[in-house]
Design an enzyme around this catalytic site. Structure first.
Site, PDB file in Angstrom:
ATOM      1  N   SER A  99       0.871  -1.183   0.000  1.00  0.00           N
ATOM      2  CA  SER A  99       0.000   0.000   0.000  1.00  0.00           C
ATOM      3  C   SER A  99       0.904   1.228   0.000  1.00  0.00           C
ATOM      4  O   SER A  99       1.492   1.565   1.034  1.00  0.00           O
ATOM      5  CB  SER A  99      -0.907   0.010   1.235  1.00  0.00           C
ATOM      6  OG  SER A  99      -1.784  -1.089   1.203  1.00  0.00           O
ATOM      7  N   LYS A 174      -7.201   1.608  -2.742  1.00  0.00           N
ATOM      8  CA  LYS A 174      -6.740   1.226  -1.399  1.00  0.00           C
ATOM      9  C   LYS A 174      -6.769   2.426  -0.456  1.00  0.00           C
ATOM     10  O   LYS A 174      -7.119   2.290   0.726  1.00  0.00           O
ATOM     11  CB  LYS A 174      -5.331   0.648  -1.470  1.00  0.00           C
ATOM     12  CG  LYS A 174      -4.767   0.223  -0.101  1.00  0.00           C
ATOM     13  CD  LYS A 174      -5.657  -0.807   0.592  1.00  0.00           C
ATOM     14  CE  LYS A 174      -5.208  -1.099   2.032  1.00  0.00           C
ATOM     15  NZ  LYS A 174      -3.966  -1.877   2.102  1.00  0.00           N
TER      16      LYS A 174
END
Length: 301
Positions: A99, A174
């Site tokens: 991420s 995300k």
């Protein structure tokens, strides 16, 4: 079956790599903390560097903590870029499942495309439990051609694999996920703290709320952790704090205000200041408890 490289074998990466090995793929593995012996026993091959991984693998997956970590693994000394094949007829695919910043993701893709190779971002949601059970939600940014090639591999690690759009779109998704999740966890903490301070059993409140419109994974999983005082990760506060920094930086670039996200980020910052970098993100409740001078208490049966 594909020859896959997997770099980053922490809480998330290790079980993800295990699913790929059990799915019949040949894996070359690297981690700065060393390759776990049980993955080698399953059939994985330990590599001394990201460069060595790239020399062997057709598809290279990275699962790392932050943007600088990904950049170092890709482009640092003995990095992935050093090991990529120069044969124009052999295009390798780098799939980053970390991420990280959407902007940096697009820059990494440009640099790797210039070397003749493809790039996809495929960050995940579902935490360590999702990684262990292969039930992750995977959000993919890639060309349709690349997505079609990697989808069967990703499906071994997750129950939901969605092609969001071009490179970078997975990371944008995300960020959106982390905005929702962080706010939900903080709301659960507020609700259970309120109930406990009012003298009502928070465990029974949680049970009741799970049957109504307030039901959520955050209430189910993190609410239980708050009541039981189980704050081992899970998903570490330092990583969720990093994700919210990315969200707020990206929002600033877009001219978007995220006031609740900013508040939750500050609560995570307070956790870091109190030595909570490695706590599970459900431990955000500790900072609310300090303000209320009250700790959530589970009532005896």
């Amino acid at each position: 079956m594909a020859t896959i490289g997997f770099i980053g074998l922490g809480i998330m990466g290790k079980p993800m790599a295990e699913h790929l090995i059990k799915g019949g793929h040949r894996l070359f593995l690297h981690s700065r903390s060393g390759v776990p012996a049980d993955l080698v026993a399953l059939g994985g091959s330990a590599a001394s560097s990201p460069e060595e991984v790239a020399r062997h693998a057709d598809i290279i997956i990275t699962m790392l903590p932050d943007t600088p970590d990904v950049e170092k693994v890709l482009f640092g000394e003995h990095g992935v870029a050093d090991g990529l094949q120069s044969d124009p007829g052999r295009s390798q695919i780098i799939v980053d499942m970390s991420s990280i910043s959407p902007l940096a993701t697009r820059e990494f893709a440009v640099r790797l495309n210039a070397l003749g190779h493809d790039y996809a971002d495929a960050p995940v949601s579902g935490g360590d439990i999702g990684a262990q059970n292969a039930t992750l939600t995977i959000m993919v940014g890639a060309s349709k051609t690349v997505f079609d090639r990697i989808q069967p591999i990703l499906a071994l690690m997750g129950k939901s694999v969605t092609h969001i759009g071009d490179v970078g779109a997975g990371q944008v998704c995300k960020v959106a996920n982390q905005i929702v999740v962080s706010s939900a966890i903080e709301a659960v903490a507020e609700a259970l703290l309120f109930a406990s301070k009012a003298g009502v059993d928070p465990a029974k409140v949680r049970q009741a709320l799970l049957g109504g419109f307030a039901a959520s994974k955050a209430l189910e999983v993190h609410g239980q952790r708050m009541i039981e005082r189980r704050f081992e990760p899970g998903f570490r506060i330092e990583l969720h704090h990093k994700d919210l920094n990315i969200a707020l930086q990206s929002a600033a670039e877009l001219g978007v205000s995220l006031p609740t996200t900013a508040t939750v980020r500050e609560l995570f910052s307070a956790c870091l200041a109190h030595g909570g970098a490695k706590w599970d993100n459900s431990a955000i409740v500790k900072m609310l408890e300090k303000l209320a001078n009250h700790e959530i208490q589970k009532h005896p049966e």
